[in-house]
Design a protein around this motif. Sequence first.
Motif, PDB file in Angstrom:
ATOM      1  N   GLU A 262      40.541  28.947  11.620  1.00 18.94           N
ATOM      2  CA  GLU A 262      40.441  30.268  11.012  1.00 18.94           C
ATOM      3  C   GLU A 262      41.547  31.194  11.522  1.00 18.94           C
ATOM      4  O   GLU A 262      42.156  31.941  10.764  1.00 18.94           O
ATOM      5  N   LEU A 263      41.801  31.150  12.826  1.00 23.64           N
ATOM      6  CA  LEU A 263      42.852  32.000  13.388  1.00 23.64           C
ATOM      7  C   LEU A 263      44.228  31.493  12.987  1.00 23.64           C
ATOM      8  O   LEU A 263      45.160  32.271  12.808  1.00 23.64           O
TER       9      LEU A 263
ATOM     10  N   ARG B 166      42.224  25.764   4.779  1.00 21.51           N
ATOM     11  CA  ARG B 166      41.068  25.068   5.349  1.00 21.51           C
ATOM     12  C   ARG B 166      41.091  23.583   5.001  1.00 21.51           C
ATOM     13  O   ARG B 166      40.771  22.732   5.836  1.00 21.51           O
TER      14      ARG B 166
ATOM     15  N   ARG C 120      32.328  29.964   5.755  1.00 19.00           N
ATOM     16  CA  ARG C 120      32.375  28.762   6.572  1.00 19.00           C
ATOM     17  C   ARG C 120      31.709  28.982   7.925  1.00 19.00           C
ATOM     18  O   ARG C 120      31.672  30.110   8.403  1.00 19.00           O
TER      19      ARG C 120
ATOM     20  N   PHE D  51      45.264  32.885   9.652  1.00 25.62           N
ATOM     21  CA  PHE D  51      45.799  34.241   9.774  1.00 25.62           C
ATOM     22  C   PHE D  51      47.233  34.233  10.292  1.00 25.62           C
ATOM     23  O   PHE D  51      48.123  34.825   9.691  1.00 25.62           O
TER      24      PHE D  51
ATOM     25  N   ALA E  84      35.434  33.913  14.127  1.00 27.71           N
ATOM     26  CA  ALA E  84      36.878  34.148  14.024  1.00 27.71           C
ATOM     27  C   ALA E  84      37.146  35.588  13.609  1.00 27.71           C
ATOM     28  O   ALA E  84      38.051  36.246  14.141  1.00 27.71           O
TER      29      ALA E  84
ATOM     30  N   LEU F 153      39.247  38.553  15.685  1.00 24.36           N
ATOM     31  CA  LEU F 153      40.337  39.358  15.125  1.00 24.36           C
ATOM     32  C   LEU F 153      40.001  40.852  15.181  1.00 24.36           C
ATOM     33  O   LEU F 153      40.889  41.697  15.311  1.00 24.36           O
TER      34      LEU F 153
ATOM     35  N   GLY G 113      31.838  29.367  11.684  1.00 24.26           N
ATOM     36  CA  GLY G 113      32.968  29.803  12.494  1.00 24.26           C
ATOM     37  C   GLY G 113      33.722  30.956  11.893  1.00 24.26           C
ATOM     38  O   GLY G 113      34.543  31.571  12.565  1.00 24.26           O
ATOM     39  N   GLU G 114      33.454  31.291  10.630  1.00 22.78           N
ATOM     40  CA  GLU G 114      34.188  32.384   9.991  1.00 22.78           C
ATOM     41  C   GLU G 114      33.850  33.729  10.650  1.00 22.78           C
ATOM     42  O   GLU G 114      34.738  34.520  10.954  1.00 22.78           O
TER      43      GLU G 114
END
Lengths: 276, 317
Positions: free
Chosen positions: A179-180, A173, B28, A183, B34, B38, B30-31
Amino acid sequence: MLGSKSRFGKWWVYLVVTVALVMVIAPFAWMVLGSFKGEGELRRVPPTWLPESASLDNYTQLFAQLDFGTYFVNSAIVAVVVTAGNLLFCSMLGYALAMLNFPGKRVLLLLVLATLMIPGVVTFVPLFVLVANAGLIDSLPGLFLPFLATPFGVFLMRQFISGLPADLLDAGRVDGASELGIFARIILPLCGPALATLGILTFLGSWNNFLWPLVVAQTEKTYTLPVALALYSTGQNNTQYGLLLAGACVVVLPLLVVFLVFQRHFIEGIATTGIK
Amino acid sequence: MSASTIAVPPRMEAAPSPVAPARPGRGRPGEGRAAWILAIPFTLLFLAFTVWPVAQSLFMSFTDTKQKDLRTPFSVNFIGLGNYVRALSDPVFQRAAANTAYFVVVGVPLTLAVALLAAVALDKGITRFRAVFRLGFYTPVITSIVAVAVVWRFILQPDAGLLNTVLSWFGIQGPNWLGDVQWSMPSLILMAIWRNFGTGMIIFLAGLQAVPYSLQEAAAIDGANTWQRFWHITFPLLRPTLLFVSVTTAIGYLQFFEEPFVMTQGGPLNSTISMSMYTYNQFGYGNYGVATAMSYLIFVVIAVITAIQFRVLREKA
């Protein structure tokens, strides 16, 4: 002082495990050797070990007259798609469950854990109704769709990713990764061992799967290898032993090769997850 | 001497355990979004192909659903416990349940015993070629049950079969393994042990290697012989592993299906028909309601036996 066993003691154990190994391997040896024999030799009493006149007739008949090539391709497509789906979907959710906070996380995790032990026999009738109403009976998607996302895979990936340091997220971060992106570019490359174990176990399970393809594959164009072999071996008019043994070889040998190549991941995976 | 006289040393922690520290706050911005991006693909497939069928299976088991209701699975009659009563009073289902119990009660302990013997032999008995034996013993596990069942059908033939030929070298007249009501089930159990002991062996090996050497050494200095050391030190420490292997093996054996399907078709005289196989047969006859009730009965048995195994094997000694 623990290691001070007599030479004789060890020699005795070697003999026992060697005899046991011969007994474990003998059915495979007999299967392979038998697949090169003719019908007459296979029915002889007492049975022979080495083929008197080895020939590939059984195999040519299997692929030329009996379409085992199609069944082989079907098995391979289904196993590859199922494996790819599980690697992707299970690692995605496994990461979210291990490292991220989101609404509904606890419910989802509980649902996955609760269904971990439910046997396939419980779901196959309504699954058949579902797949039939979707018009997917006797099609390859009907064979692989129900197995693309399995609770076991999520469990395995979540356990593994939980063991990775959470600092990785913060580092990503700080560096401005999405975020993606964290991963895909940070977590996934570190999941090699878990993905290898999951991939091998999933491929194996799919290749050997029997009950579901038996129900869904209704004509020869969608048969997988185990279904074709089982139906052929229990059929009324088919008592050609050589063909059956050659068919068993075609089912077993490709996996045996995969197993021997990847056996280290295999055995470590079994030891840590206990699932065959 | 007994295990209780030995002071168990505290487990050495090799490194600080890599557990994620609790992150403060709600994460965060947006966590959550996201995470759901997924989670969505798995969740949709999981709801459609696992959660929904499990629920619908339960619903069906209380209805008179037949094959003709395939297109309209909800316009069926609710018949309460009718399917369960019918299943439990069906003599063939009772026979199938008895056969499955036979397979599990005899097959699981024998599989565990062979697996443990193999693991101990590889762990303590030999020092060279360990990997070769481990690989060899494990090989049957990866093979398709259908394929090995086809091969074993030949091996177990009365006259031209491999097994009876070997027995005849020792002057033993082998039976008609799969054709004899007395021998058909033992034959399937024999094949199941052959195919499955490798899994248990691998897990037992991992468990054996986790037994601290210092403990064995201390007991040896105190004068414990090999057998005492195994029984009082190794075995109690192996208990969690034993529990795990017995539960997973029993769950697998309770659902055995391919073996009778290929080798005996449930015969002779229903002596090898299993609960899973009879459930499949009922599905084949179009009796979906009865089939799902039977599948839930299998599920209940699996849950109960798992719970019992936890009780018996967990908190003892």
